[in-house]
Design an enzyme around this catalytic site. Structure first.
Site: not given
Length: 143
Positions: A49, A77, A80, A47
């Site tokens: 992040e 999410c 993260c 991701h």
């Protein structure tokens, strides 16, 4: 947020879910930026992040980003959000809310859990309309 949105657009152009993230240093300067790379890396944890937090920590030579801010186009999410806590990010700024998969204001609400080690300052909804439109357009094109 503009750089994060640019990263999200670039991710979409690569066939990735359009999420972009930027880590700002203590002085407000951009340390690192990234877009989602899940498909390109064949890595469900890639991701935006996660990528940008790792890169910023490496650039600073620290395991923690205590005086840094994370700007991301979508509510993180749970994975993260927990990483944000572990990296000790000072401030989280995000664009679109994610009622289905978010882990900050929705779902797991990671920072509210008693097991959470650190809760950053949270600012949500920054350029929310633009960030949400990128996601809607991407998923509409898939259907």
């Amino acid at each position: 947020m503009q750089l994060a949105l640019d990263e999200a657009r670039a991710a979409a152009a690569r066939g990735e879910v359009p999420v972009g993230a930027v880590v700002l240093g203590p002085d407000g300067a951009v340390l690192r930026s990234a877009g989602n790379a899940v498909e390109a890396r064949h890595d469900a944890s890639a991701h935006a992040e996660m990528l940008v937090l790792r890169a910023a920590a490496e650039a600073l030579g620290h395991t923690r980003l205590e005086d840094c801010d994370l700007v991301v186009t979508l509510e993180p999410c749970p994975m993260c959000a927990h990483a944000i806590s572990l990296f000790r990010v000072r401030r989280l700024i995000f664009g679109a809310y994610d009622p289905k998969s978010g882990g900050v204001e929705h779902g797991a609400r990671v920072f509210d859990a008693p097991s959470c080690h650190h809760r950053p300052e949270i600012i949500g909804g920054v350029r929310e309309t633009e960030a949400a439109a990128l996601l809607r357009a991407f998923f509409a094109a898939l259907r």
